[in-house]
Scaffold this motif. Structure first.
Motif, mmCIF file in Angstrom:
data_model
loop_
_atom_site.group_PDB
_atom_site.id
_atom_site.type_symbol
_atom_site.label_atom_id
_atom_site.label_comp_id
_atom_site.label_asym_id
_atom_site.label_seq_id
_atom_site.Cartn_x
_atom_site.Cartn_y
_atom_site.Cartn_z
ATOM 1 N N SER A 1 5.047 -0.696 -14.733
ATOM 2 C CA SER A 1 5.999 -1.804 -14.609
ATOM 3 C C SER A 1 6.723 -1.774 -13.263
ATOM 4 C CB SER A 1 7.013 -1.780 -15.764
ATOM 5 O OG SER A 1 7.819 -0.627 -15.701
ATOM 6 N N ILE A 2 6.814 -0.605 -12.650
ATOM 7 C CA ILE A 2 7.459 -0.503 -11.343
ATOM 8 C C ILE A 2 6.508 -0.953 -10.229
ATOM 9 C CG2 ILE A 2 8.474 1.091 -9.671
ATOM 10 C CD1 ILE A 2 9.328 2.822 -12.127
ATOM 11 N N ILE A 3 5.269 -0.473 -10.267
ATOM 12 C CA ILE A 3 4.300 -0.794 -9.213
ATOM 13 C C ILE A 3 3.710 -2.186 -9.398
ATOM 14 C CG2 ILE A 3 1.991 -0.215 -8.355
ATOM 15 C CD1 ILE A 3 2.722 2.658 -8.477
ATOM 16 N N GLY A 4 3.430 -2.543 -10.618
ATOM 17 C CA GLY A 4 2.792 -3.827 -10.891
ATOM 18 C C GLY A 4 1.280 -3.684 -10.892
ATOM 19 N N ILE A 5 0.657 -4.297 -11.853
ATOM 20 C CA ILE A 5 -0.785 -4.167 -12.012
ATOM 21 C C ILE A 5 -1.559 -4.687 -10.800
ATOM 22 C CG2 ILE A 5 -1.176 -6.356 -13.221
ATOM 23 C CD1 ILE A 5 -3.025 -4.596 -15.111
ATOM 24 N N ASP A 6 -1.025 -5.693 -10.130
ATOM 25 C CA ASP A 6 -1.712 -6.261 -8.971
ATOM 26 C C ASP A 6 -1.759 -5.316 -7.778
ATOM 27 O OD1 ASP A 6 -2.214 -8.585 -10.342
ATOM 28 O OD2 ASP A 6 -0.506 -9.670 -9.520
ATOM 29 N N VAL B 1 -2.691 0.737 -3.568
ATOM 30 C CA VAL B 1 -1.858 1.898 -3.266
ATOM 31 C C VAL B 1 -2.654 2.925 -2.460
ATOM 32 C CG1 VAL B 1 -0.458 3.779 -4.210
ATOM 33 C CG2 VAL B 1 -0.475 1.552 -5.339
ATOM 34 N N LYS B 2 -2.137 3.239 -1.273
ATOM 35 C CA LYS B 2 -2.757 4.256 -0.416
ATOM 36 C C LYS B 2 -1.851 5.466 -0.244
ATOM 37 C CE LYS B 2 -5.320 0.738 2.011
ATOM 38 N NZ LYS B 2 -4.803 -0.469 2.583
ATOM 39 N N SER B 3 -0.553 5.240 -0.311
ATOM 40 C CA SER B 3 0.416 6.321 -0.144
ATOM 41 C C SER B 3 1.471 6.184 -1.240
ATOM 42 C CB SER B 3 1.068 6.230 1.237
ATOM 43 O OG SER B 3 2.072 7.205 1.375
ATOM 44 N N LEU B 4 1.683 7.285 -1.963
ATOM 45 C CA LEU B 4 2.599 7.241 -3.102
ATOM 46 C C LEU B 4 3.484 8.472 -3.097
ATOM 47 C CD1 LEU B 4 3.371 5.772 -5.752
ATOM 48 C CD2 LEU B 4 1.556 7.068 -6.881
ATOM 49 N N LYS B 5 4.803 8.238 -3.053
ATOM 50 C CA LYS B 5 5.784 9.321 -3.174
ATOM 51 C C LYS B 5 6.572 9.033 -4.441
ATOM 52 C CE LYS B 5 9.412 11.795 -0.692
ATOM 53 N NZ LYS B 5 10.338 11.995 -1.769
ATOM 54 N N ILE C 1 -0.543 11.530 -2.030
ATOM 55 C CA ILE C 1 0.405 11.436 -3.141
ATOM 56 C C ILE C 1 1.343 12.642 -3.064
ATOM 57 C CG2 ILE C 1 -1.217 12.532 -4.751
ATOM 58 C CD1 ILE C 1 0.151 10.751 -6.958
ATOM 59 N N ASP C 2 2.629 12.365 -3.155
ATOM 60 C CA ASP C 2 3.659 13.404 -3.128
ATOM 61 C C ASP C 2 4.426 13.333 -4.441
ATOM 62 O OD1 ASP C 2 5.939 14.972 -2.808
ATOM 63 O OD2 ASP C 2 6.322 14.286 -0.769
ATOM 64 N N MET C 3 4.227 14.358 -5.280
ATOM 65 C CA MET C 3 4.906 14.437 -6.575
ATOM 66 C C MET C 3 5.832 15.651 -6.629
ATOM 67 S SD MET C 3 1.763 13.494 -9.160
ATOM 68 C CE MET C 3 0.733 14.850 -8.614
ATOM 69 N N GLU C 4 6.219 16.169 -5.471
ATOM 70 C CA GLU C 4 6.998 17.408 -5.419
ATOM 71 C C GLU C 4 8.248 17.369 -6.289
ATOM 72 O OE1 GLU C 4 8.537 20.669 -2.173
ATOM 73 O OE2 GLU C 4 8.233 18.620 -1.484
ATOM 74 N N SER D 1 0.797 -1.229 0.000
ATOM 75 C CA SER D 1 0.000 0.000 0.000
ATOM 76 C C SER D 1 0.832 1.283 0.000
ATOM 77 C CB SER D 1 -0.954 0.011 1.191
ATOM 78 O OG SER D 1 -0.232 0.051 2.407
ATOM 79 N N GLU D 2 2.111 1.209 0.345
ATOM 80 C CA GLU D 2 2.957 2.403 0.378
ATOM 81 C C GLU D 2 4.124 2.231 -0.584
ATOM 82 O OE1 GLU D 2 4.154 3.618 4.286
ATOM 83 O OE2 GLU D 2 2.139 3.326 5.097
ATOM 84 N N PHE D 3 4.313 3.278 -1.410
ATOM 85 C CA PHE D 3 5.381 3.226 -2.404
ATOM 86 C C PHE D 3 6.173 4.524 -2.390
ATOM 87 C CE2 PHE D 3 2.357 0.156 -3.932
ATOM 88 C CZ PHE D 3 3.127 -0.832 -4.523
ATOM 89 N N ASP D 4 7.490 4.410 -2.493
ATOM 90 C CA ASP D 4 8.397 5.538 -2.673
ATOM 91 C C ASP D 4 9.209 5.182 -3.917
ATOM 92 O OD1 ASP D 4 10.340 7.528 -2.605
ATOM 93 O OD2 ASP D 4 10.663 7.362 -0.444
#
Length: 181
Positions: free
Chosen positions: A25-30, A35-39, A61-64, A11-14
């Protein structure tokens, strides 16, 4: 509380996106619905933004440190090259017709001026120097609370955050020049 999330999904990705268009391709379709938190860091394109749009359970989501580019630029370049090529072809045809004395000087000059105008319009830059938050990108995100936009965001398109009932915080860039409705 997150009805569409995959049971046990991450659920959390950086993530650092080194190649635009590679977020899936990085996160994966599954993991998309988990995903709840994405940086994010790096360069994103419209394909990546469409993947983000599928993350309906996103809370923050943090896209800074991102730059969002338009892959449309490639299409625009091909279009501009095509239009410029047509104008060049029309110039050559007009020149040959004029040289064979089948076209008046006035008509030849008007054709040259018209083709120059076509070339100039084809080469007009439509891209702004900065990131664009696409229209409807986060529309309907029921759980979204916090958004940090890229530092270089220049425009937020219409309805980018429509129907996000929990949205409390949006960090925007100082250079933001246009906000849609």
């Amino acid at each position: 509380i997150y009805p569409l999330a995959k049971q046990g999904g991450k659920s959390e990705f950086d993530i650092t996106v080194e190649t635009p268009g590679s977020l899936l391709s990085i996160i994966g379709i599954d993991n998309i619905l988990s995903v709840k938190s994405l940086k994010l860091d790096g360069t994103l394109d419209d394909k990546d933004m469409q993947i983000i749009k599928q993350m309906v359970n996103l809370k923050s989501i943090d896209m800074e440190n991102c730059q969002i580019i338009e892959s449309q630029e490639k299409k625009d370049k091909a279009y501009n090259d095509f239009i410029t090529g047509l104008a060049d072809f029309a110039d050559e045809a007009a020149k040959e017709t004029y040289q064979r004395k089948k076209m008046s000087t006035g008509k030849y000059l008007r054709t040259q001026i018209g083709n120059a105008a076509v070339r100039a319009s084809a080469k007009t830059e439509t891209n702004i120097d900065g990131s664009i938050i696409y229209s409807n990108i986060f529309t309907g995100f029921k759980f979204l609370e916090t958004v940090v936009l890229p530092r270089n965001t220049k425009r937020i398109a219409h309805h980018a955050f429509a129907n996000c009932p929990l949205l409390k915080n949006i960090k925007m860039s100082d250079g933001l020049s246009e906000i849609g409705d």
